[in-house]
Design a protein around this motif. Sequence first.
Motif, PDB file in Angstrom:
ATOM      1  N   CYS A  44      -3.585   6.175  -0.853  1.00 55.57           N
ATOM      2  CA  CYS A  44      -4.529   6.059   0.396  1.00 55.57           C
ATOM      3  C   CYS A  44      -5.236   4.615   0.425  1.00 55.57           C
ATOM      4  O   CYS A  44      -4.963   4.106   1.630  1.00 55.57           O
ATOM      5  CB  CYS A  44      -5.869   6.776  -0.380  1.00 55.57           C
ATOM      6  N   LYS A  45      -5.148   3.776  -0.660  1.00 53.96           N
ATOM      7  CA  LYS A  45      -5.562   2.338  -0.389  1.00 53.96           C
ATOM      8  C   LYS A  45      -4.444   1.493   0.163  1.00 53.96           C
ATOM      9  O   LYS A  45      -4.678   0.856   1.097  1.00 53.96           O
ATOM     10  CB  LYS A  45      -5.894   1.854  -1.698  1.00 53.96           C
ATOM     11  N   GLU A  46      -3.283   1.956  -0.271  1.00 51.37           N
ATOM     12  CA  GLU A  46      -2.016   1.352   0.558  1.00 51.37           C
ATOM     13  C   GLU A  46      -1.784   1.761   1.945  1.00 51.37           C
ATOM     14  O   GLU A  46      -1.708   0.751   2.902  1.00 51.37           O
ATOM     15  CB  GLU A  46      -0.880   1.554  -0.326  1.00 51.37           C
ATOM     16  N   LEU A  47      -2.062   2.869   2.326  1.00 53.87           N
ATOM     17  CA  LEU A  47      -1.792   3.390   3.762  1.00 53.87           C
ATOM     18  C   LEU A  47      -3.225   3.233   4.644  1.00 53.87           C
ATOM     19  O   LEU A  47      -3.051   3.572   5.851  1.00 53.87           O
ATOM     20  CB  LEU A  47      -1.373   4.781   3.734  1.00 53.87           C
ATOM     21  N   HIS A  48      -4.442   3.131   4.017  1.00 51.66           N
ATOM     22  CA  HIS A  48      -5.623   2.924   4.769  1.00 51.66           C
ATOM     23  C   HIS A  48      -5.496   1.622   5.623  1.00 51.66           C
ATOM     24  O   HIS A  48      -4.968   0.550   5.212  1.00 51.66           O
ATOM     25  CB  HIS A  48      -6.830   2.584   3.693  1.00 51.66           C
ATOM     26  N   PRO A  49      -5.750   1.678   6.836  1.00 54.89           N
ATOM     27  CA  PRO A  49      -5.677   0.599   7.702  1.00 54.89           C
ATOM     28  C   PRO A  49      -6.376  -0.654   7.237  1.00 54.89           C
ATOM     29  O   PRO A  49      -6.016  -1.960   7.510  1.00 54.89           O
ATOM     30  CB  PRO A  49      -6.221   0.830   9.131  1.00 54.89           C
ATOM     31  N   LYS A  50      -7.512  -0.268   6.649  1.00 59.31           N
ATOM     32  CA  LYS A  50      -8.292  -1.498   6.170  1.00 59.31           C
ATOM     33  C   LYS A  50      -7.990  -1.837   4.672  1.00 59.31           C
ATOM     34  O   LYS A  50      -8.457  -2.753   4.038  1.00 59.31           O
ATOM     35  CB  LYS A  50      -9.722  -1.171   6.098  1.00 59.31           C
ATOM     36  N   GLY A  51      -7.245  -1.163   4.101  1.00 62.37           N
ATOM     37  CA  GLY A  51      -6.660  -1.485   2.764  1.00 62.37           C
ATOM     38  C   GLY A  51      -7.687  -1.236   1.790  1.00 62.37           C
ATOM     39  O   GLY A  51      -7.519  -1.824   0.587  1.00 62.37           O
TER      40      GLY A  51
END
Length: 49
Positions: free
Chosen positions: A41-48
């Motif tokens: 999720c952190k990697e793929l989240h637009p805001k990181g």
Amino acid sequence: MKTICYCSNVSEQEIIDAIKGGARNLSDIKKMTGACTIGRCKELHPKGT
């Protein structure tokens, strides 16, 4: 539609539907939606985040 889990592309509505469908805890939600099962999720989240 608000995305909650970016790694599995799970929306807020899908989580609400899982709860309405009988999910009683995070483990149930994971089983019913696939949320938080890939761990990116952190990697793929637009805001990181």
